[in-house]
Design a protein around this motif. Structure first.
Motif, PDB file in Angstrom:
ATOM      1  N   ALA A 487       0.823  -1.214   0.000  1.00  0.00           N
ATOM      2  CA  ALA A 487       0.000   0.000   0.000  1.00  0.00           C
ATOM      3  C   ALA A 487       0.853   1.259   0.000  1.00  0.00           C
ATOM      4  CB  ALA A 487      -0.936  -0.005   1.211  1.00  0.00           C
ATOM      5  N   ALA A 488       1.895   1.306   0.811  1.00  0.00           N
ATOM      6  CA  ALA A 488       2.753   2.501   0.859  1.00  0.00           C
ATOM      7  C   ALA A 488       3.424   2.734  -0.479  1.00  0.00           C
ATOM      8  CB  ALA A 488       3.795   2.342   1.961  1.00  0.00           C
ATOM      9  N   ASN A 489       3.830   1.663  -1.139  1.00  0.00           N
ATOM     10  CA  ASN A 489       4.464   1.788  -2.456  1.00  0.00           C
ATOM     11  C   ASN A 489       3.484   2.352  -3.474  1.00  0.00           C
ATOM     12  OD1 ASN A 489       5.139   0.516  -5.254  1.00  0.00           O
ATOM     13  ND2 ASN A 489       7.062   0.476  -4.110  1.00  0.00           N
ATOM     14  N   ARG A 490       2.237   1.859  -3.453  1.00  0.00           N
ATOM     15  CA  ARG A 490       1.235   2.321  -4.419  1.00  0.00           C
ATOM     16  C   ARG A 490       0.871   3.787  -4.206  1.00  0.00           C
ATOM     17  NH1 ARG A 490      -3.172   0.208  -3.224  1.00  0.00           N
ATOM     18  NH2 ARG A 490      -2.704  -1.362  -1.643  1.00  0.00           N
ATOM     19  N   LEU A 491       0.995   4.242  -2.959  1.00  0.00           N
ATOM     20  CA  LEU A 491       0.635   5.627  -2.647  1.00  0.00           C
ATOM     21  C   LEU A 491       1.828   6.572  -2.684  1.00  0.00           C
ATOM     22  CD1 LEU A 491      -1.872   4.973   0.278  1.00  0.00           C
ATOM     23  CD2 LEU A 491      -2.382   5.352  -2.146  1.00  0.00           C
ATOM     24  N   GLY A 492       2.990   6.043  -3.039  1.00  0.00           N
ATOM     25  CA  GLY A 492       4.155   6.901  -3.214  1.00  0.00           C
ATOM     26  C   GLY A 492       4.821   7.335  -1.925  1.00  0.00           C
ATOM     27  N   ILE A 493       4.646   6.559  -0.836  1.00  0.00           N
ATOM     28  CA  ILE A 493       5.282   6.932   0.424  1.00  0.00           C
ATOM     29  C   ILE A 493       6.115   5.774   0.979  1.00  0.00           C
ATOM     30  CG2 ILE A 493       3.557   8.668   1.051  1.00  0.00           C
ATOM     31  CD1 ILE A 493       2.374   6.554   2.993  1.00  0.00           C
ATOM     32  N   ASP A 494       6.562   4.865   0.110  1.00  0.00           N
ATOM     33  CA  ASP A 494       7.454   3.800   0.541  1.00  0.00           C
ATOM     34  C   ASP A 494       8.828   4.370   0.882  1.00  0.00           C
ATOM     35  OD1 ASP A 494       7.225   4.064  -2.502  1.00  0.00           O
ATOM     36  OD2 ASP A 494       9.211   3.159  -2.236  1.00  0.00           O
ATOM     37  N   TYR A 495       9.631   3.608   1.588  1.00  0.00           N
ATOM     38  CA  TYR A 495      10.918   4.099   2.093  1.00  0.00           C
ATOM     39  C   TYR A 495      11.839   4.533   0.964  1.00  0.00           C
ATOM     40  CZ  TYR A 495      15.354   4.188   4.635  1.00  0.00           C
ATOM     41  OH  TYR A 495      16.556   4.565   5.171  1.00  0.00           O
ATOM     42  N   GLU A 496      11.905   3.761  -0.106  1.00  0.00           N
ATOM     43  CA  GLU A 496      12.802   4.103  -1.209  1.00  0.00           C
ATOM     44  C   GLU A 496      12.403   5.429  -1.853  1.00  0.00           C
ATOM     45  OE1 GLU A 496      14.448   2.245  -5.456  1.00  0.00           O
ATOM     46  OE2 GLU A 496      13.092   1.076  -4.176  1.00  0.00           O
ATOM     47  N   THR A 497      11.115   5.606  -2.105  1.00  0.00           N
ATOM     48  CA  THR A 497      10.646   6.860  -2.710  1.00  0.00           C
ATOM     49  C   THR A 497      10.884   8.041  -1.779  1.00  0.00           C
ATOM     50  OG1 THR A 497       8.947   5.696  -3.984  1.00  0.00           O
ATOM     51  CG2 THR A 497       8.617   8.066  -3.628  1.00  0.00           C
ATOM     52  N   VAL A 498      10.560   7.859  -0.510  1.00  0.00           N
ATOM     53  CA  VAL A 498      10.675   8.949   0.455  1.00  0.00           C
ATOM     54  C   VAL A 498      12.126   9.384   0.641  1.00  0.00           C
ATOM     55  CG1 VAL A 498      10.430   9.496   2.913  1.00  0.00           C
ATOM     56  CG2 VAL A 498       8.524   8.447   1.676  1.00  0.00           C
ATOM     57  N   THR A 499      13.037   8.422   0.739  1.00  0.00           N
ATOM     58  CA  THR A 499      14.438   8.791   0.987  1.00  0.00           C
ATOM     59  C   THR A 499      15.121   9.361  -0.248  1.00  0.00           C
ATOM     60  OG1 THR A 499      15.024   6.455   0.670  1.00  0.00           O
ATOM     61  CG2 THR A 499      14.789   7.247   2.927  1.00  0.00           C
ATOM     62  N   LYS A 500      14.571   9.121  -1.423  1.00  0.00           N
ATOM     63  CA  LYS A 500      15.092   9.821  -2.607  1.00  0.00           C
ATOM     64  C   LYS A 500      14.756  11.313  -2.527  1.00  0.00           C
ATOM     65  CE  LYS A 500      15.122   5.990  -5.928  1.00  0.00           C
ATOM     66  NZ  LYS A 500      14.473   5.413  -7.144  1.00  0.00           N
ATOM     67  N   ILE A 501      13.602  11.601  -1.953  1.00  0.00           N
ATOM     68  CA  ILE A 501      13.185  12.998  -1.797  1.00  0.00           C
ATOM     69  C   ILE A 501      13.895  13.652  -0.617  1.00  0.00           C
ATOM     70  CG2 ILE A 501      11.192  14.501  -1.340  1.00  0.00           C
ATOM     71  CD1 ILE A 501       9.436  12.241  -2.561  1.00  0.00           C
ATOM     72  N   ASN A 502      14.017  12.913   0.464  1.00  0.00           N
ATOM     73  CA  ASN A 502      14.564  13.449   1.717  1.00  0.00           C
ATOM     74  C   ASN A 502      15.437  12.367   2.360  1.00  0.00           C
ATOM     75  OD1 ASN A 502      15.057  14.485   4.270  1.00  0.00           O
ATOM     76  ND2 ASN A 502      12.978  15.252   4.574  1.00  0.00           N
ATOM     77  N   PRO A 503      16.719  12.302   2.014  1.00  0.00           N
ATOM     78  CA  PRO A 503      17.584  11.194   2.459  1.00  0.00           C
ATOM     79  C   PRO A 503      17.742  11.075   3.972  1.00  0.00           C
ATOM     80  CG  PRO A 503      18.602  12.413   0.661  1.00  0.00           C
ATOM     81  CD  PRO A 503      17.423  13.220   1.099  1.00  0.00           C
ATOM     82  N   GLU A 504      17.587  12.154   4.711  1.00  0.00           N
ATOM     83  CA  GLU A 504      17.833  12.101   6.145  1.00  0.00           C
ATOM     84  C   GLU A 504      16.544  12.177   6.958  1.00  0.00           C
ATOM     85  OE1 GLU A 504      20.492  11.111   7.239  1.00  0.00           O
ATOM     86  OE2 GLU A 504      21.715  11.340   5.444  1.00  0.00           O
ATOM     87  N   ILE A 505      15.482  11.650   6.398  1.00  0.00           N
ATOM     88  CA  ILE A 505      14.217  11.639   7.127  1.00  0.00           C
ATOM     89  C   ILE A 505      14.172  10.445   8.079  1.00  0.00           C
ATOM     90  CG2 ILE A 505      12.870  10.194   5.532  1.00  0.00           C
ATOM     91  CD1 ILE A 505      10.585  12.312   5.837  1.00  0.00           C
ATOM     92  N   VAL A 506      13.449  10.575   9.167  1.00  0.00           N
ATOM     93  CA  VAL A 506      13.151   9.454  10.062  1.00  0.00           C
ATOM     94  C   VAL A 506      11.910   8.761   9.512  1.00  0.00           C
ATOM     95  CG1 VAL A 506      12.368   8.819  12.365  1.00  0.00           C
ATOM     96  CG2 VAL A 506      14.178  10.536  12.088  1.00  0.00           C
ATOM     97  N   TYR A 507      12.025   7.479   9.192  1.00  0.00           N
ATOM     98  CA  TYR A 507      10.938   6.736   8.550  1.00  0.00           C
ATOM     99  C   TYR A 507      10.547   5.585   9.467  1.00  0.00           C
ATOM    100  CZ  TYR A 507       8.285   4.467   4.752  1.00  0.00           C
ATOM    101  OH  TYR A 507       7.288   3.908   3.959  1.00  0.00           O
ATOM    102  N   LEU A 508       9.359   5.661  10.037  1.00  0.00           N
ATOM    103  CA  LEU A 508       8.897   4.664  11.004  1.00  0.00           C
ATOM    104  C   LEU A 508       7.736   3.859  10.443  1.00  0.00           C
ATOM    105  CD1 LEU A 508       8.532   3.298  13.761  1.00  0.00           C
ATOM    106  CD2 LEU A 508       7.409   5.385  14.575  1.00  0.00           C
ATOM    107  N   TYR A 509       7.930   2.547  10.383  1.00  0.00           N
ATOM    108  CA  TYR A 509       6.840   1.641  10.038  1.00  0.00           C
ATOM    109  C   TYR A 509       6.318   1.021  11.336  1.00  0.00           C
ATOM    110  CZ  TYR A 509       4.240  -2.427   8.471  1.00  0.00           C
ATOM    111  OH  TYR A 509       3.254  -3.369   8.279  1.00  0.00           O
TER     112      TYR A 509
END
Length: 814
Positions: A487-509
């Motif tokens: 679901a996160a991948n389909r909505l464009g908020i998966d870890y790979e997509t997010v860290t390409k935009i913001n490499p130093e973000i805190v990403y919590l699943y």
């Protein structure tokens, strides 16, 4: 670099909350020095002590002596963090109060835990779990939910577990402020603030019941009877019990189809199932059909079907059995430590999985006084050198002020975690679909998962919606979601997509089972975790377990046992998971502040709920059995137990030998203290039944109010246990207002609303307690913030990409 590396913590606490909090800090790199009295901590006899104190150092000090207090003062002078749970004022009387220590160590974070706040009628009450639960209505509330006619002892230490998490979150916030300013401060919380995390839903329900607030959207018709179907428990063909939680509009029909009852919706009696029925007898009829159907296959057969179909349901296990569950092992939920006293042990693993700063667990609990000479050998300098005056930054308004966190999670088990971060000052934007979080439709729109957050209502299935979100992600410090599968991948908020935009973000699943492993992607709701981690079977009480698997049961007996298991599997596991979410985000944000480094991190409902049952999440040869409540659910032993009085019930909790001796004198039975059968804790356990009878007879002669006032003044803690429900206590007890533990806010539609106070209090950078926002209330302002003009916003609204209520009013604290 571990998150707490270089931080020295002085643990003066005596209870579960401080022990668990400092265990988490030690697991993540802190040097934790536990101060024990001569002879060692009174709780060392508990099997889990060696787990709760792993990785720590032990220093024995006699705090009743001038020398011992001077030594403790010396250690505190170079510590970064101090935790204490003495009765209000006791630390100051020993010369170890905040004011004295702040003079010599202005960088110190001084953390205090009380029972129900530091002022008012309860200021002298010790910070004991049972006393707080009983006095604040918890045992009466549990009795109501379990359909029992007397206050009922709660086995899971909800207040202590929650307070431990609130402590870690507050410490991370305080360290973040100190990193910016070079200044420490005082932090205060209470077991009651921990308890409010679990009881906040009942506070809202009582406000509705009493007509204090208007409705903000009712739950679906019949939802009050959801236990009969949505959260039902079934006995399988092999006699094993299965917790079923297919309680959404999507999952319930899938469940019916999978078990061969997909045609029920053609019958007028069941077409509204599971939420509404023309006649409640139809609900009962359907329940009987489901119980019979689930009895046609073994639990292994059903588990295969549920795994294949993506349905929610799992086994009832003990905590010891849960230790061996494949998902527990996969989640690194079990670690092996060689203990110098008991030998090889298996213990619960890390609370949080950090990708770049993994927890390091390996050192055992210390022997009594093992590090006394080492730690007292010399005065140590502060672990982190003070900043120069040129480096000291402005004092933040709140501990996490300036951080932006995006919350994409639904329901309760994850979003409440970021509400706690919002209470500590972070700006949290709750990103919701056009329909809104389904929790809103359950009458929870004012509640704890929405409080303190902005609301952005946007369709992430639309590419234009994803563009907006990616602009927000570029600005954010943290992101959290609990979506399953892809679901996160389909909505464009998966870890790979997010860290390409913001490499130093805190990403919590915030997962249920976890992102990988045999249960990856499986749905779970609170009863799932409660059943699997042992809490439900524990709450049944000694001798009340279900019949053996090979004993035949008719449908009426299955129905009766099903309801007993449902009622024992209370609704705490969601909050338990959410508290760990808050702790994970707080720790990762502090690390980001300190290093500039973001990372991937993960929590799970299963491991979080293992922590609240951690008293039995330890294994070694010769380990004593878990301490269970008696069959009447009055308590675990004579000195931690509910007693009937002349006009009701009280709860007695004497944890120390001094309190026991004070009790004997106060009830006019001084000879009990001299009786060899009751000489010490171990002896009293052997003759527990005799002591229960003696104390029960004494309590029966006087009223509850007499016992509370008289015994507390005599040094034998005892409180009234049945005078108010949790909501009534919250809304009417004047001590809560005096301690700022109840806050009046204003909801933009329904008006005044009382919510729990902030999770912790800070002397320099206060936390906050703000109301919930309407669905989409902040959509337009957020869109403007990322660069959209009025025409673009109107186009997105026309195209149903975003939603903003026309009558939105900014919610302000009342």
């Amino acid at each position: 670099m571990a998150i707490c590396e270089g931080i020295t913590v002085l643990d003066l606490g005596r209870g579960f909350a401080t022990s668990l909090a400092t265990m988490v800090l030690a697991d993540n790199g802190a040097e934790v020095v536990k101060i024990e009295p001569p002879g060692g901590d009174a709780q060392r006899s508990a099997p889990a002590w060696l787990m709760w104190n792993r990785g720590k150092k032990s220093v024995v000090l006699d705090l009743e002596s001038t020398e011992g207090r001077a030594q403790a003062f010396r250690l505190a002078g170079s510590a970064d963090v101090l935790l204490e749970d003495f009765v209000t004022g006791a630390a100051g009387e020993m010369g170890l109060g905040y004011e004295a220590l702040e003079e010599v160590n202005p960088r110190l974070l001084y953390c205090s835990v009380t029972a129900l706040g530091p002022v008012g009628d309860y200021r002298d009450l010790p910070a004991y779990e049972g006393l707080v639960e009983a006095r604040a209505g918890g045992y009466r509330g549990l009795a109501a939910s379990m359909h029992r006619d007397a206050p009922t002892y709660r086995v899971r230490p909800e207040a202590g577990y929650a307070t431990a998490n609130l402590l870690v979150q507050a410490i991370m916030g305080g360290l973040r402020v100190r990193h910016r300013t070079g200044k420490g401060q005082r932090i205060q919380t209470s077991l009651y603030q921990g308890m409010t995390c679990y009881e906040a839903g009942s506070y809202e329900a009582d406000q509705k019941r009493l007509g204090m607030v208007a409705s903000d959207g009712e739950a679906p018709r019949g939802a009050g009877l959801h236990l009969l179907l949505n959260y039902m428990v079934a006995r399988c063909k092999d006699g094993q019990w299965m917790q079923l939680t297919n309680n959404t509009a999507r999952l319930f029909p899938m469940w019916m189809e999978a078990i061969g009852l997909g045609g029920i919706f053609q019958d007028d009696k069941f077409k509204g199932a599971p939420f509404s029925f023309q006649d409640e007898s139809h609900r009962v009829e359907l329940r009987r059909m489901l119980l019979a159907k689930m009895g046609e296959k073994t639990i292994d057969e059903w588990m295969d079907i549920f795994m294949e179909k993506g349905l929610a349901g799992d086994r009832f296990l003990t905590t010891q059995q849960f230790m061996d569950h494949p998902q527990t092992i996969h989640n690194q939920g079990v670690v092996e430590i060689d203990d110098p006293v008991v030998g090889a042990t298996k213990q619960i693993g890390p609370l949080i999985r950090f990708s770049k700063t993994p927890s390091t667990i390996g050192r055992p609990a210390p022997r009594v006084g093992e590090h006394t000479d080492e730690m007292l050998a010399a005065v140590r300098e502060p672990a982190v050198a003070p900043r120069s005056s040129n480096d000291v930054g402005a004092v933040p308004k709140h501990p996490f002020d300036g951080f932006l966190v995006l919350d994409f999670a639904g329901w309760l088990a994850a979003p409440f975690g970021t509400s706690l971060i919002a209470d500590l000052g972070a700006r949290v934007i709750k990103v919701e679909s056009l329909a809104g979080d389904e929790f809103r439709s359950r009458g929870q729109g004012r509640g704890r998962t929405f409080q303190g957050k902005e609301s952005l209502c946007i369709d992430l299935k639309n590419s234009e919606g994803r563009k907006v979100i990616h602009k927000l992600i570029a600005k954010a410090d943290g992101i959290m979601h609990n979506m399953r599968g892809d679901a996160a991948n389909r909505l464009g908020i998966d870890y790979e997509t997010v860290t390409k935009i913001n490499p130093e973000i805190v990403y919590l699943y915030a997962g249920s089972y976890g992102s990988t492993g045999p249960g990856a992607g499986r749905a779970a709701f609170h009863p799932t975790a409660g059943a699997m981690t042992g809490g439900a079977l524990w709450q049944l009480g000694r001798g009340n377990e279900p019949p053996p698997c090979d004993e035949p049961l008719d449908i009426d007996e299955i129905d009766r046992w099903s309801m007993a298991l449902i009622r024992a599997n209370e609704g705490s596991p969601d909050v338990t998971a959410a508290l760990a979410v808050g702790t994970a985000m707080a720790m990762a944000l502090y690390h980001k502040e300190r290093t500039g480094q973001g990372q991937y991190l993960e929590t799970s409902m299963l491991i979080s709920n293992g922590y609240i049952s951690s008293d039995d999440f330890v294994r070694y040869e010769g380990k004593p059995p878990r301490q269970e409540p008696d069959r009447y659910l009055r308590g675990t032993h004579a000195l931690r137990r509910l007693y009937r009085t002349a006009d009701g019930w009280v709860f007695l909790e004497c944890q120390t030998q001094r309190e026991w001796e004070s009790l004997c004198r106060a009830i006019g039975r001084p000879e009990l203290a001299d009786d060899a059968r009751f000489a010490d804790h171990a002896s009293r356990q052997i003759y527990d039944g005799h002591l229960v009878a003696a104390l029960g007879e004494a309590f029966s002669h006087r009223e509850s109010r007499h016992w509370e006032a008289y015994l507390c003044s005599a040094g034998a803690p005892c409180v009234i246990a049945d005078h108010k429900s949790p909501g009534e206590f919250f809304l009417t007890d004047p001590n809560l207002q005096e301690n700022e533990l109840i806050v009046k806010t204003h909801h933009p539609v329904t008006g005044p609303f009382y919510r729990q106070g902030p999770p912790s209090f800070f002397s320099m950078t206060p936390a906050r307690a703000e109301p919930a926002h309407l669905l989409g209330e902040d959509t337009e302002s957020i869109l403007r913030e990322v660069g959209l003009d009025d025409d673009q916003i109107e186009r997105l609204k026309r195209d149903a990409v975003v939603k903003s209520p026309a009558d939105a009013v900014v919610a302000q604290p009342g």
